[in-house]
Design an enzyme around this catalytic site. Structure first.
Site, mmCIF file in Angstrom:
data_model
loop_
_atom_site.group_PDB
_atom_site.id
_atom_site.type_symbol
_atom_site.label_atom_id
_atom_site.label_comp_id
_atom_site.label_asym_id
_atom_site.label_seq_id
_atom_site.Cartn_x
_atom_site.Cartn_y
_atom_site.Cartn_z
ATOM 1 N N THR A 1 0.819 -1.203 0.000
ATOM 2 C CA THR A 1 0.000 0.000 0.000
ATOM 3 C C THR A 1 0.861 1.263 0.000
ATOM 4 O O THR A 1 1.772 1.388 0.821
ATOM 5 C CB THR A 1 -0.896 -0.021 1.248
ATOM 6 N N GLU A 2 0.541 2.179 -0.900
ATOM 7 C CA GLU A 2 1.242 3.457 -1.028
ATOM 8 C C GLU A 2 2.734 3.266 -1.296
ATOM 9 O O GLU A 2 3.541 4.136 -1.016
ATOM 10 C CB GLU A 2 1.049 4.342 0.221
ATOM 11 N N LEU A 3 3.075 2.113 -1.838
ATOM 12 C CA LEU A 3 4.468 1.769 -2.108
ATOM 13 C C LEU A 3 5.310 1.853 -0.820
ATOM 14 O O LEU A 3 6.517 2.103 -0.870
ATOM 15 C CB LEU A 3 5.052 2.684 -3.191
ATOM 16 N N TRP B 1 5.566 6.466 -1.637
ATOM 17 C CA TRP B 1 5.578 7.325 -2.824
ATOM 18 C C TRP B 1 4.828 8.629 -2.588
ATOM 19 O O TRP B 1 4.495 9.323 -3.534
ATOM 20 C CB TRP B 1 5.086 6.585 -4.069
#
Lengths: 393, 405
Positions: free
Chosen positions: B150-152, B305
């Site tokens: 999730t969300e890198l 990210w």
């Protein structure tokens, strides 16, 4: 006797306690045979006030008025326009029908009171429910409002202060001689409390916790700096360290809400603190019934009618020493608003001692109802008479 | 030597919590059921984005797959997005199935609920990844070989988990403080991993499209296919084998509206890029296998990210966010033990990272982005609704225990 009463709101169009106090005071005076003209800054129906002549001094609707009153600390513009119309109306009214006594409530109507005195030469009573020092919770209130308050207090023939605390503020901050000021505490009209069937479903989750042994501690108020709520939240955290089974209901809304939410998260008690947002009616009354302990945490509270309402609902009371209502109750716990250790102690004390909790509850319940508006009216009447007949109080 | 662009798009919509008050707790369990047409109304939001982004972009991707045999794309599709698409826009899923069937669309694994469970509960994290794999298998007949969190949100531990779980590829941000002198345009070995390879987002070239494309105040505005192609050429200078463009799928049509020209820009750029013989597109796993790793990269601290900090502070930056997650995961064992699938599903929907993102109070430029995406008046409101819903979950658990269901 013909009384001109200058007010800013009456139920059902009130935004706070001022309207409630004015209503009951006027009603009790009317019951004692006083003929009352009551001037308001807005135009609306007041079906429960037919026993006096209610005057609408403007054609502003109540909702707009409430907004401009709430906004007065930021911008006085709109409010000043309404006040100007109010003053003109009052001047005309007293010219057409001169009163025996003028009774003006708070700074909002003080200028109109002075004008009425000027036109009619009737004695002026200025009744202080809150000063600008209370509302701003500092010495840095609006200077214009300070000026109006100062002039009103100087010009008044007699000043009524809603508590000893308020009286001392008037003496200390405005330099008014103490013997010009009479403390007239508010009272409570038990019959005005709507008989209501408590509905456990309204706060079902908290009731559930209560069944499991949690103590419900509540504040019901506007979430503003005057109410001392950051100290309350800190005390809640401290108390929770020592006694886990407590929840805190913060009922109401205001500009400090976000700060209080963030603070309770920071202190790690966010899950114990319940924010209801703005509530009224049934949700409001049920909040009292839900509460085991009612806290009035104000930094500066001239009186604090909600404490009496809490007493009516069989709640133990903890009242800051800076709240006027504490002067008329003895079966309560008190603390300095900043003393979070003391408040935490008191909360833990109540939570861990059923005997303390029930004696507080029962004690205050037997005591509050003795405060009657009839007695308040009697005191007002004797001061009216003294003023009219030139007898020094 | 072949030069490849790895285009990876992320598809997600959370189940937003409605304005769920103290008075709803222990009464209504419909946390996600706003139907007022606001941006809390999940169906309204989904249908809006479907029309603006999912359908037109799917159309374009299908066209490009048809037109260019070398065009490829990778997608991560969250389970909560699939739930909503199945309910309100099944045609979009059918379209994705057709695309996957071309063999040139790779699906990337992640947590079904788009959660930050990795940082709170290894058990729940593993379960959510498995749930996602199962769903992807059901819908697309596909077993992912690449993983993105999730969300890198990436660190060495995550890479080692992916390595042990058998993933060939893992994705992360190509963040300068980590890379130092190194370029994101190579394949790397994550520290402590045997087989898993690491692909790093080229955030400059990605964000030119994702964030800056339609910004008239940007010095490079307007960006056309030729100019972008030149920048791409520059990125490949010095024999770099690949460039990784990672972004939200909703970049196309939702973050950058159609009238910015984003669709035709992209269509032209793909043609422009593939006009040269040595140029191609990779899916993420192809990209990771296209060349040998040039070195090992270690990220002991979590990198994401998001925002200028590239850390988790947008989700776990203030005490409200920490409280919300702490109390959520404190219920994990009880929720699982309940065996109540509805309850477990609701609890898991609350684990979606967007909920804490809406509680973010960073009021910088990034904060503006947060405010733009938030369905609530303020982060504080978001927090209260979430906590009230969480209390209701607890109430339902108590009902279970007392047998009073």
């Amino acid at each position: 006797m013909k009384l001109l009463m200058l007010g800013w709101e009456l139920p059902p169009h009130n935004s706070g306690g001022l309207g409630v106090a004015c209503y009951h005071m006027a009603k009790a005076l009317s019951d004692n045979g006083v003929d009352i003209d009551f001037v308001l800054p807005y135009s609306a129906e007041h079906p429960a006030s037919e026993w006096m002549r209610v005057h609408a001094s403007t054609d502003v609707r109540p909702r707009q008025r409430a907004e401009s009153t709430l906004a007065y600390t930021a911008s006085v513009g709109e409010l000043r326009k309404i006040q100007a119309q109010y003053i003109d109306y009052v001047a005309q009214l007293v010219e057409d029908s001169p009163p025996d006594v003028i009774h003006a409530h708070d700074w909002l109507t003080m200028e109109a009171g002075m004008r009425a005195k000027e036109v009619s030469d009737a004695p002026l009573i200025v009744h202080v429910h809150a000063t600008e020092f209370d509302r701003s919770a500092s010495d840095n209130g609006n200077p214009l409002i300070h000026d109006i308050e100062y002039n009103g207090l100087m010009m008044a023939d007699r000043i009524f202060a809603v508590s000893g605390i308020t009286k001392s503020i008037i003496v200390q901050k405005y330099g008014i001689p103490a013997d010009k000021i009479e403390v007239v505490h508010n009272a409570v009209d038990v019959s005005s409390f709507v008989e209501h069937e408590y509905d456990r479903a309204t706060y079902r989750y908290i009731e559930h916790l209560r069944d499991e042994g949690h103590l419900v501690v509540s504040v019901l108020t506007r979430l503003t700096v005057q109410k001392g709520l950051t100290h309350f939240v800190r005390a809640a955290a401290r108390a929770s360290e020592r006694y886990d089974r407590m929840v805190f209901l913060i009922a109401g809304d205001g500009e400090q809400r976000d700060e209080l939410i963030a603070l309770s998260a920071e202190l790690g008690i966010a899950d114990k603190v319940y924010f209801t947002g703005f509530i009224r009616g049934k949700q409001w009354r049920d909040a009292y019934s839900l509460s085991d302990v009612f806290v009035m945490s104000s930094v500066s509270e001239p009186f604090g009618l909600t404490a009496l309402e809490a007493a009516h609902h069989d709640t133990a009371l903890i009242i800051s020493k800076q709240s006027g209502v504490g002067e008329v109750l003895s079966h309560i716990l008190r603390y300095d608003y900043w003393d979070i250790d003391r408040l935490a102690d008191q909360l833990v004390g109540i939570a861990t001692s059923p005997a303390l909790q029930s004696s507080l509850r029962i004690g205050v319940h037997n005591e509050y109802a003795r405060l009657s508006w009839h007695d308040v009216a009697q005191r007002c009447l004797s001061h009216y008479d003294n003023l009219r007949h030139g007898v020094p109080a | 030597m072949t030069r490849g662009i790895t285009l990876y798009l992320h598809i997600h919509q959370p189940w937003r919590v409605r304005q769920y008050s103290v008075f709803d707790t222990a009464h209504q369990h419909d946390y996600f059921a706003a139907s007022d047409g606001t941006n809390r109304d999940n169906r309204a939001v989904f249908e809006k984005v479907a029309d603006k982004s999912y359908r037109p972009m799917n159309d374009l991707l299908e066209t490009l797959l048809e037109r260019h045999p070398d065009f490829k794309v990778s997608l991560s599709i969250t389970g909560v997005w699939l739930e909503q698409a199945e309910a309100w826009a099944p045609d979009i899923i059918a379209q994705l199935q057709r695309m996957v069937a071309t063999g040139r669309v790779e699906i990337v694994a992640e947590t079904y609920y788009h959660s930050l469970a990795f940082f709170y509960s290894q058990d729940e994290f593993t379960r959510q990844v498995q749930l996602h794999r199962d769903r992807i298998q059901e819908l697309f007949g596909y077993q992912p070989t690449a993983f993105r969190n999730t969300e890198l949100a990436y660190n060495d531990q995550l890479a080692q988990w992916a390595d042990a779980a058998g993933y060939q590829t893992i994705l992360a941000e190509g963040w300068d403080p980590v890379l130092e002198w190194r370029s994101p345009n190579y394949v790397y070995q994550p520290a402590g991993c045997d087989t898993t390879r690491l692909l790093l987002k080229n955030y400059r070239l990605s964000d030119d499209v994702a964030f800056r494309f339609g910004n008239r105040a940007w010095a490079e505005y307007p960006l056309d296919a030729d100019k972008y192609n030149q920048w791409m050429e520059a990125a490949f200078a010095g024999d770099a084998p690949l460039v990784n463009l990672f972004m939200d799928y909703e970049t196309f049509g939702e973050h950058q509206w159609e009238d910015t020209g984003i669709f035709s820009f992209f269509e032209h750029f793909v043609a422009r890029w593939l006009a040269s013989e040595e140029n191609t597109f990779y899916t993420v796993t192809q990209a990771a296998q296209s060349s040998e790793p040039v070195g090992a990269i270690s990220m002991p601290h979590t990198v994401t990210w998001a925002d200028t900090e590239r850390d988790l502070t947008a989700w776990l930056g203030n005490s409200m966010q920490h409280e919300a997650m702490r109390h959520l995961f404190a219920l994990e064992d009880d929720v699982m033990r309940s065996g109540d699938l509805q309850l477990i599903g609701d609890w898991r929907r609350l684990s979606t990272s967007d909920h804490v993102y809406f509680m973010c109070t960073k009021w910088s430029n990034d904060g503006d982005v947060h405010a733009y995406f938030s369905p609530y008046d303020s982060p504080y409101d978001g927090f209260l609704y979430f906590m009230n819903a969480l209390r209701d979950i607890r109430y339902r658990l108590m009902q279970h225990r007392s047998g009073g269901w």
